[in-house]
Design a protein around this motif. Structure first.
Motif, PDB file in Angstrom:
ATOM      1  N   VAL A  63       0.533  -1.422  -0.148  1.00  0.00           N
ATOM      2  CA  VAL A  63       0.001   0.351   0.044  1.00  0.00           C
ATOM      3  C   VAL A  63       1.126   1.358   0.137  1.00  0.00           C
ATOM      4  CG1 VAL A  63      -2.637   1.274   0.557  1.00  0.00           C
ATOM      5  CG2 VAL A  63      -1.833  -1.075   1.372  1.00  0.00           C
ATOM      6  N   VAL A  70      -5.093   6.251  -3.126  1.00  0.00           N
ATOM      7  CA  VAL A  70      -4.676   5.010  -2.057  1.00  0.00           C
ATOM      8  C   VAL A  70      -4.383   3.886  -3.317  1.00  0.00           C
ATOM      9  CG1 VAL A  70      -4.531   3.408  -0.401  1.00  0.00           C
ATOM     10  CG2 VAL A  70      -6.154   5.108  -0.061  1.00  0.00           C
ATOM     11  N   ASN A  72      -2.585   0.499  -4.000  1.00  0.00           N
ATOM     12  CA  ASN A  72      -3.205  -0.916  -3.089  1.00  0.00           C
ATOM     13  C   ASN A  72      -2.713  -2.338  -3.824  1.00  0.00           C
ATOM     14  OD1 ASN A  72      -4.693  -3.191  -2.566  1.00  0.00           O
ATOM     15  ND2 ASN A  72      -5.766  -1.431  -3.213  1.00  0.00           N
ATOM     16  N   SER A 262     -11.861   3.950   0.542  1.00  0.00           N
ATOM     17  CA  SER A 262     -10.509   4.836   1.093  1.00  0.00           C
ATOM     18  C   SER A 262     -10.227   5.998   2.153  1.00  0.00           C
ATOM     19  CB  SER A 262     -10.017   5.142  -0.230  1.00  0.00           C
ATOM     20  OG  SER A 262      -9.687   4.026  -0.754  1.00  0.00           O
TER      21      SER A 262
END
Length: 295
Positions: A63, A70, A72, A262
């Motif tokens: 991540v 974000v 990941n 998120s």
């Protein structure tokens, strides 16, 4: 801003306490964390994705936080069937179990573990960083239809989460509808990557990952808008939602409920915050705004 009338809402065969769900993959790893999110204002919760065999996931880093999102690449780590024990304390709460498999038979097998234990299942046909799973299947309308049919035949509410990483998302939505899906969830993460200029290598151990957060909100709105015009089953909007106004915008595009992921990372109280802004005693009914941007 438009505000809604508070109260339960039924979407895709599942009755939720409100329009806001915890998205899969965020604080959905234990019964305790799911209960915590329900107590903090989520109208329903979606678990982490559970597959036919235990899986460790990708090597790290998995991540990285960006300014507006974000990135990941977890690789779908999960304990497989052992996860059933996490649901025992949740009773009749609106819990949706996210599931994945490599073929229709595996999807049906995993879904069967949770029949009678969960309010429904959400088929992960959209993860962009798990070889042989997720989007590897979800880009093929024929496979999407077959996997959906295998699960819907069990008589459970069957939600299908779609990938935006296709040329025409409506073709995938229609395939899920033909397979008997109760609802469509749009969208999962956008395939993406970043490179560390200092290390001269990708920042993620898997190189590629999935981008979520505010950066993909316009993509999610577009996908929901297109699916609303192409499909008849309910749509749950997902992708970059962090405010009450985002919820209203997604519903105007055609969503009947939304999933939030998120934003929880940045604010554990995001469901409570959104609820405070989203609902009022004299608010409008859901039907008045769902899809109202079409015309």
């Amino acid at each position: 801003m438009v505000v809604l009338r508070a109260g339960p809402v039924t979407v895709g065969g599942v009755t939720l306490d409100n329009h806001l769900l915890l998205a899969a993959g965020v604080l959905g790893t234990t019964g305790a964390s799911l209960s915590r999110m329900l107590a903090r204002g989520a109208g329903g919760v979606v678990t982490k994705s559970i597959g036919p065999l235990p899986k460790d996931g990708h090597a790290g880093p998995c991540v990285t936080l960006l300014d507006n999102g974000v990135l990941n690449a977890m690789g779908l780590p999960n304990p497989s069937r052992e996860f059933t024990g996490e649901l025992s304390a949740l009773g009749n709460k609106p819990v949706i179990v996210s599931i994945f498999g490599a073929n229709p038979g595996e999807f049906a097998e995993v879904a069967g573990w949770f029949k009678g234990m969960a309010a429904g299942v959400e088929l992960n046909l959209s993860c962009p960083h798990a070889e042989g799973y997720g989007a590897a299947i979800g880009v093929d309308p024929d496979l999407v239809e077959k996997c959906t049919r295998a699960v819907s035949a069990l008589g459970m509410p069957t939600w299908v989460k779609l990938t935006p990483n296709v040329t025409d998302i409506t073709a995938i939505g229609k395939a899920a509808e033909r397979g008997g899906a109760s609802a469509i969830v749009a969208i999962n993460t956008v395939k993406a990557m970043r490179i560390s200029t200092g290390l001269r290598r990708p920042v993620l151990g898997n190189r590629y990952g999935g981008l979520s957060g505010e950066a993909i909100f316009p993509v999610a709105v577009r996908c929901v808008y297109e699916l609303y015009e192409a499909c008849k089953i309910p749509i749950i909007g997902c992708g970059g939602i962090s405010t009450a106004d985002n919820v209203i915008e997604m519903m105007m595009a055609g969503a009947r409920a939304v999933e939030i992921g998120s934003a929880v990372q940045r604010d554990i109280g995001v469901f409570e915050s959104i609820k405070n802004d989203l609902y009022a005693k004299k608010g409008v009914e859901t039907e008045e705004i769902v899809g109202c941007a079409h015309g």
